[in-house]
Scaffold this motif. Structure first.
Motif, PDB file in Angstrom:
ATOM      1  N   ALA A  15       0.819  -1.214   0.000  1.00 42.12           N
ATOM      2  CA  ALA A  15       0.000   0.000   0.000  1.00 42.12           C
ATOM      3  C   ALA A  15       0.854   1.266   0.000  1.00 42.12           C
ATOM      4  N   ARG A  16       2.166   1.071  -0.040  1.00 44.01           N
ATOM      5  CA  ARG A  16       3.118   2.185  -0.022  1.00 44.01           C
ATOM      6  C   ARG A  16       2.931   3.071   1.212  1.00 44.01           C
ATOM      7  N   LEU A  17       2.785   2.390   2.355  1.00 50.97           N
ATOM      8  CA  LEU A  17       2.669   3.069   3.637  1.00 50.97           C
ATOM      9  C   LEU A  17       3.924   2.803   4.445  1.00 50.97           C
ATOM     10  N   LYS A  18       4.243   3.715   5.327  1.00 54.81           N
ATOM     11  CA  LYS A  18       5.393   3.523   6.212  1.00 54.81           C
ATOM     12  C   LYS A  18       4.897   3.589   7.653  1.00 54.81           C
ATOM     13  N   PHE A  19       5.228   2.560   8.426  1.00 54.70           N
ATOM     14  CA  PHE A  19       4.872   2.494   9.832  1.00 54.70           C
ATOM     15  C   PHE A  19       6.138   2.328  10.658  1.00 54.70           C
ATOM     16  N   THR A  20       6.129   2.916  11.827  1.00 60.68           N
ATOM     17  CA  THR A  20       7.216   2.652  12.771  1.00 60.68           C
ATOM     18  C   THR A  20       6.994   1.256  13.346  1.00 60.68           C
ATOM     19  N   ASP A  21       7.993   0.744  14.057  1.00 55.98           N
ATOM     20  CA  ASP A  21       7.850  -0.580  14.671  1.00 55.98           C
ATOM     21  C   ASP A  21       6.676  -0.593  15.651  1.00 55.98           C
ATOM     22  N   ALA A  22       6.518   0.498  16.403  1.00 59.92           N
ATOM     23  CA  ALA A  22       5.414   0.575  17.369  1.00 59.92           C
ATOM     24  C   ALA A  22       4.068   0.573  16.647  1.00 59.92           C
ATOM     25  N   GLU A  23       3.997   1.284  15.537  1.00 67.01           N
ATOM     26  CA  GLU A  23       2.748   1.319  14.768  1.00 67.01           C
ATOM     27  C   GLU A  23       2.448  -0.050  14.159  1.00 67.01           C
ATOM     28  N   GLN A  24       3.482  -0.758  13.724  1.00 62.85           N
ATOM     29  CA  GLN A  24       3.274  -2.105  13.180  1.00 62.85           C
ATOM     30  C   GLN A  24       2.746  -3.043  14.257  1.00 62.85           C
ATOM     31  N   GLU A  25       3.289  -2.936  15.458  1.00 61.04           N
ATOM     32  CA  GLU A  25       2.815  -3.760  16.578  1.00 61.04           C
ATOM     33  C   GLU A  25       1.344  -3.464  16.865  1.00 61.04           C
ATOM     34  N   LYS A  26       1.014  -2.176  16.919  1.00 63.65           N
ATOM     35  CA  LYS A  26      -0.367  -1.775  17.207  1.00 63.65           C
ATOM     36  C   LYS A  26      -1.308  -2.252  16.099  1.00 63.65           C
ATOM     37  N   MET A  27      -0.888  -2.089  14.852  1.00 62.27           N
ATOM     38  CA  MET A  27      -1.710  -2.506  13.715  1.00 62.27           C
ATOM     39  C   MET A  27      -1.931  -4.015  13.739  1.00 62.27           C
ATOM     40  N   ALA A  28      -0.895  -4.777  14.029  1.00 64.91           N
ATOM     41  CA  ALA A  28      -1.022  -6.237  14.099  1.00 64.91           C
ATOM     42  C   ALA A  28      -1.999  -6.622  15.202  1.00 64.91           C
ATOM     43  N   SER A  29      -1.897  -5.953  16.338  1.00 61.20           N
ATOM     44  CA  SER A  29      -2.796  -6.236  17.461  1.00 61.20           C
ATOM     45  C   SER A  29      -4.246  -5.933  17.083  1.00 61.20           C
ATOM     46  N   GLU A  30      -4.468  -4.789  16.455  1.00 60.32           N
ATOM     47  CA  GLU A  30      -5.829  -4.401  16.074  1.00 60.32           C
ATOM     48  C   GLU A  30      -6.400  -5.339  15.013  1.00 60.32           C
ATOM     49  N   LEU A  31      -5.581  -5.718  14.049  1.00 56.46           N
ATOM     50  CA  LEU A  31      -6.053  -6.652  13.020  1.00 56.46           C
ATOM     51  C   LEU A  31      -6.379  -8.014  13.627  1.00 56.46           C
ATOM     52  N   ASN A  32      -5.584  -8.451  14.600  1.00 60.11           N
ATOM     53  CA  ASN A  32      -5.867  -9.718  15.275  1.00 60.11           C
ATOM     54  C   ASN A  32      -7.166  -9.650  16.065  1.00 60.11           C
ATOM     55  N   MET A  33      -7.455  -8.492  16.668  1.00 58.58           N
ATOM     56  CA  MET A  33      -8.730  -8.331  17.387  1.00 58.58           C
ATOM     57  C   MET A  33      -9.900  -8.424  16.409  1.00 58.58           C
ATOM     58  N   ILE A  34      -9.752  -7.831  15.239  1.00 58.47           N
ATOM     59  CA  ILE A  34     -10.807  -7.895  14.221  1.00 58.47           C
ATOM     60  C   ILE A  34     -11.020  -9.337  13.774  1.00 58.47           C
ATOM     61  N   LEU A  35      -9.927 -10.041  13.505  1.00 58.60           N
ATOM     62  CA  LEU A  35     -10.042 -11.442  13.081  1.00 58.60           C
ATOM     63  C   LEU A  35     -10.662 -12.306  14.173  1.00 58.60           C
ATOM     64  N   HIS A  36     -10.330 -12.030  15.422  1.00 66.26           N
ATOM     65  CA  HIS A  36     -10.916 -12.774  16.542  1.00 66.26           C
ATOM     66  C   HIS A  36     -12.428 -12.551  16.588  1.00 66.26           C
ATOM     67  N   TYR A  37     -12.849 -11.313  16.376  1.00 65.14           N
ATOM     68  CA  TYR A  37     -14.280 -11.003  16.370  1.00 65.14           C
ATOM     69  C   TYR A  37     -14.979 -11.722  15.216  1.00 65.14           C
ATOM     70  N   ILE A  38     -14.351 -11.757  14.063  1.00 63.94           N
ATOM     71  CA  ILE A  38     -14.938 -12.448  12.909  1.00 63.94           C
ATOM     72  C   ILE A  38     -15.061 -13.942  13.193  1.00 63.94           C
ATOM     73  N   GLU A  39     -14.074 -14.509  13.873  1.00 64.27           N
ATOM     74  CA  GLU A  39     -14.160 -15.922  14.254  1.00 64.27           C
ATOM     75  C   GLU A  39     -15.358 -16.162  15.165  1.00 64.27           C
ATOM     76  N   LYS A  40     -15.617 -15.222  16.082  1.00 68.92           N
ATOM     77  CA  LYS A  40     -16.796 -15.341  16.948  1.00 68.92           C
ATOM     78  C   LYS A  40     -18.072 -15.326  16.111  1.00 68.92           C
ATOM     79  N   LEU A  41     -18.132 -14.414  15.143  1.00 70.53           N
ATOM     80  CA  LEU A  41     -19.319 -14.322  14.291  1.00 70.53           C
ATOM     81  C   LEU A  41     -19.512 -15.596  13.479  1.00 70.53           C
ATOM     82  N   ASN A  42     -18.419 -16.191  13.024  1.00 71.31           N
ATOM     83  CA  ASN A  42     -18.517 -17.434  12.259  1.00 71.31           C
ATOM     84  C   ASN A  42     -19.070 -18.574  13.103  1.00 71.31           C
ATOM     85  N   GLY A  43     -18.945 -18.481  14.414  1.00 67.66           N
ATOM     86  CA  GLY A  43     -19.427 -19.528  15.293  1.00 67.66           C
ATOM     87  C   GLY A  43     -20.909 -19.435  15.614  1.00 67.66           C
ATOM     88  N   ILE A  44     -21.557 -18.383  15.184  1.00 64.11           N
ATOM     89  CA  ILE A  44     -22.983 -18.194  15.481  1.00 64.11           C
ATOM     90  C   ILE A  44     -23.820 -19.075  14.562  1.00 64.11           C
TER      91      ILE A  44
END
Length: 95
Positions: A15-44
């Protein structure tokens, strides 16, 4: 499935974006939270639930298409603040 900082770095590069290491950590954490929520929805259990395109029961009510006489140029330009020949004259908006 889990998103790593390596995945975030790869996607950021695409995407031609630049993130600091801290921003990459935060982004990975947030994306994992989204995926976890989607997994919950798939279980309904949605057996027997009809798909919805909207939550409302509204139906578009359209008026009948009735033919009418269009305005003449003179009628259309009657209330125009400025006109030239048979056209609306407007200020230039593109430099």
């Amino acid at each position: 499935m889990s998103v790593t900082t390596k995945d975030v770095a790869y996607i950021a590069e695409l995407a031609r974006l630049k993130f600091t290491d801290a921003e990459q950590e935060k982004m990975a954490s947030e994306l994992n939270m989204i995926l976890h929520y989607i997994e919950k929805l798939n279980g309904i259990d949605t057996e027997g639930v009809e798909p919805l395109s909207t939550i409302h029961d509204q139906i578009n009510v359209l008026r009948a298409d009735v033919e009418h006489t269009p305005l003449s140029n003179d009628e259309a330009l009657k209330n125009a603040p400025d006109s030239q020949d048979r056209f609306f004259k407007v200020p230039k908006v593109i430099g």
